[in-house]
Motif scaffolding. Structure first.
Motif, PDB file in Angstrom:
ATOM      1  N   SER A  30       0.828  -1.201   0.000  1.00 20.09           N
ATOM      2  CA  SER A  30       0.000   0.000   0.000  1.00 20.09           C
ATOM      3  C   SER A  30       0.865   1.255   0.000  1.00 20.09           C
ATOM      4  O   SER A  30       0.603   2.215  -0.734  1.00 20.09           O
ATOM      5  N   SER A  31       1.914   1.236   0.807  1.00 20.07           N
ATOM      6  CA  SER A  31       2.754   2.434   0.896  1.00 20.07           C
ATOM      7  C   SER A  31       3.559   2.615  -0.385  1.00 20.07           C
ATOM      8  O   SER A  31       3.786   3.733  -0.840  1.00 20.07           O
ATOM      9  N   GLY A  62       1.807   4.461  -2.860  1.00 18.93           N
ATOM     10  CA  GLY A  62       1.658   5.878  -2.555  1.00 18.93           C
ATOM     11  C   GLY A  62       0.552   6.184  -1.573  1.00 18.93           C
ATOM     12  O   GLY A  62       0.272   7.340  -1.285  1.00 18.93           O
ATOM     13  N   LYS A  63      -0.087   5.141  -1.060  1.00 20.21           N
ATOM     14  CA  LYS A  63      -1.204   5.417  -0.138  1.00 20.21           C
ATOM     15  C   LYS A  63      -0.666   5.590   1.280  1.00 20.21           C
ATOM     16  O   LYS A  63       0.375   5.068   1.641  1.00 20.21           O
ATOM     17  N   ASP A  64      -1.439   6.280   2.084  1.00 24.91           N
ATOM     18  CA  ASP A  64      -1.048   6.485   3.466  1.00 24.91           C
ATOM     19  C   ASP A  64      -1.441   5.262   4.287  1.00 24.91           C
ATOM     20  O   ASP A  64      -2.582   4.810   4.222  1.00 24.91           O
ATOM     21  N   CYS A  65      -0.490   4.692   5.075  1.00 22.38           N
ATOM     22  CA  CYS A  65      -0.851   3.483   5.810  1.00 22.38           C
ATOM     23  C   CYS A  65      -0.531   3.578   7.291  1.00 22.38           C
ATOM     24  O   CYS A  65      -0.271   2.574   7.950  1.00 22.38           O
ATOM     25  N   VAL A  66      -0.521   4.785   7.816  1.00 20.85           N
ATOM     26  CA  VAL A  66      -0.212   4.968   9.242  1.00 20.85           C
ATOM     27  C   VAL A  66      -1.228   4.252  10.119  1.00 20.85           C
ATOM     28  O   VAL A  66      -0.875   3.519  11.039  1.00 20.85           O
ATOM     29  N   SER A  67      -2.519   4.448   9.823  1.00 15.37           N
ATOM     30  CA  SER A  67      -3.547   3.821  10.665  1.00 15.37           C
ATOM     31  C   SER A  67      -3.520   2.309  10.537  1.00 15.37           C
ATOM     32  O   SER A  67      -3.733   1.577  11.511  1.00 15.37           O
ATOM     33  N   HIS A 103      10.034  -3.608   2.405  1.00 17.59           N
ATOM     34  CA  HIS A 103      10.003  -2.475   1.493  1.00 17.59           C
ATOM     35  C   HIS A 103      11.207  -2.534   0.550  1.00 17.59           C
ATOM     36  O   HIS A 103      11.089  -2.343  -0.670  1.00 17.59           O
ATOM     37  N   LYS A 135      -0.709   1.044  12.645  1.00 16.15           N
ATOM     38  CA  LYS A 135      -1.066   1.155  14.071  1.00 16.15           C
ATOM     39  C   LYS A 135      -1.916  -0.038  14.478  1.00 16.15           C
ATOM     40  O   LYS A 135      -1.684  -0.667  15.510  1.00 16.15           O
ATOM     41  N   ASN A 172       7.747   9.108  -8.700  1.00 18.28           N
ATOM     42  CA  ASN A 172       8.635   9.882  -7.842  1.00 18.28           C
ATOM     43  C   ASN A 172       9.949  10.239  -8.515  1.00 18.28           C
ATOM     44  O   ASN A 172      10.735  10.995  -7.981  1.00 18.28           O
TER      45      ASN A 172
END
Lengths: 198, 211
Positions: free
Chosen positions: B44-45, B48-53, B77, B56, B132
């Motif tokens: 997911s990261s 480019g998606k945010d995967c902080v939650s 990664h 957690k 990027n």
């Protein structure tokens, strides 16, 4: 054909003054005016030059202004209606301009007219105009996220200039093979439209 | 030391990257379910998606300490980004798996890695990571108009055609400009010329540069 110069009061006055001017001096005057006709907002003669002209032609400021404006006006009308030199001569004689001066207008018009029409046709009305096309073909071998690419990429440089500016703005765009092909196909469609106009 | 020729080439290049090495040391007690959750977050990261939650919630659902999870995620990664860099024509699935076996990564986990690198999500990952990279703006939108000027304030019969172009580039910039006919022909001619050169280049490069 409709007359392009109506004999108004100010035309009558101007004609009187013009008729009094020496032929050679008038010839130089008219050449200078037609050369600068396509430039918008620029004075044909500087302040100094106008002073000298007043003395040389024995005209006061008002009279000189009238002569210069009227000469320019006649030429602008000629351009606008795209008259033939012969027709111009006849029309000028019809407003009582001396034959020698009328002939001079007609000759200058015949010689420089077409060039002037071309210049005016090309005067742009768009915010920017494309002036320069450049390109570079690269073979991209790798990038941070991809090794061993060997993908051709083209960079197109378009030089754009704003109407009253000397500065050219460069636009760079990257194309891979597929993107460039799509772009080219669109250009072909535009060409098709242009062809259908003729 | 195995004498397999896969030893001559590891997909990560020369030395084993520290993240990958430390990941392989931290995989004890990690069950497949946890591994797959972590893998999902890493993919997911990369997209480019945010995967902080997401991270957690994974950390909260397991007794494994966060710093160990950190090592695993960093290693995953690195493995994925390095593997995706190499085109599938150069890195075959078996070789990739061999390289991971040398690190003593469990076979199940190796299959999971493999299904990401060689599966159908690969091209989406490649596109996402290449955004990027440095590049000049691409043409995002191209609109045009053909105009015929019938008459102007200086000419009652102008009859001059011109092309008006509107380009929107991928960096957000917007350009609207007129193209006189002669310049249009030049643009069209040059575009065709580049295309021809690209074709010639592609024919040649396949023959000359070997992987």
């Amino acid at each position: 054909m409709t007359s392009i110069i109506k004999e108004t009061q100010s035309i009558k006055e101007a004609v009187t003054f013009i008729n009094a001017i020496d032929v050679n001096k008038f010839s130089r005057l008219i050449s200078r005016i037609i050369q600068k006709l396509h430039l918008k907002g620029e004075r044909t003669f500087s302040e100094d030059e106008e002073q000298k002209l007043q003395t040389a032609l024995s005209l006061d400021k008002q009279a000189l202004d009238l002569v210069l404006e009227t000469t320019a006006f006649i030429l602008e009308q000629a351009v606008y209606h795209n008259v033939k030199p012969v027709a111009l001569q006849q029309q000028l004689e019809a407003v009582h301009l001396n034959p020698d001066k009328a002939e001079m207008f007609s000759q200058t018009w015949a010689a420089t007219g077409p060039e002037l029409v071309e210049k005016l046709k090309n005067n742009i009305f768009a915010p920017k105009k494309l002036e320069y096309v450049g390109w570079q073909l690269n073979l991209q071998m790798a990038q941070s996220s991809q090794a061993r690419l060997k993908s051709p990429s083209a960079v197109l440089q378009l030089g754009l200039r704003k109407e009253d500016s000397e500065v050219q703005e460069n636009v760079f765009a990257d194309f891979n093979h597929q993107e460039l092909l799509e772009f080219y196909n669109k250009l072909e469609v535009v060409q098709g439209q242009l062809d259908s106009l003729t | 030391m195995s004498s397999s020729h896969a030893k001559d080439f590891s997909f990560w290049g020369g030395r084993i990257p520290p993240e990958i090495e430390s990941m392989s040391k931290n995989l004890k007690d990690v069950d497949q379910e946890l591994f797959r959750k972590l893998m999902k977050a890493v993919v997911s990261s990369l997209e480019g998606k945010d995967c902080v939650s997401l991270m957690k919630s994974i950390a909260e659902s397991t007794t494994i300490p966060q710093d160990r999870l950190g090592h695993i995620v960093a290693g995953m990664h690195r493995v994925l980004s390095e593997a995706i860099r190499i085109p599938p024509s150069s890195l075959k699935q078996e070789a990739f798996k061999e390289n991971l076996r040398e690190l003593r990564i469990p076979e199940d986990f190796i299959s999971d890695f493999s299904s990401v690198v060689f599966g159908n999500r690969r091209s989406a990952l490649e596109t996402a990571t290449s955004t990027n990279d440095p590049h000049l703006p691409a043409l995002q939108d191209f609109k045009w108009r053909v105009d015929v000027a019938i008459s102007t304030s200086s000419l009652s019969r102008a009859l001059r055609s011109s092309v008006l172009m509107q380009m929107k580039l991928s960096d957000g910039s917007f350009h609207c400009f007129e193209v006189p006919l002669s310049k249009f022909q030049e643009l069209r001619y040059n575009t065709a010329l580049i295309l021809k050169e690209m074709n010639d280049l592609e024919k040649r490069s396949i023959l000359q540069i070997q992987d």
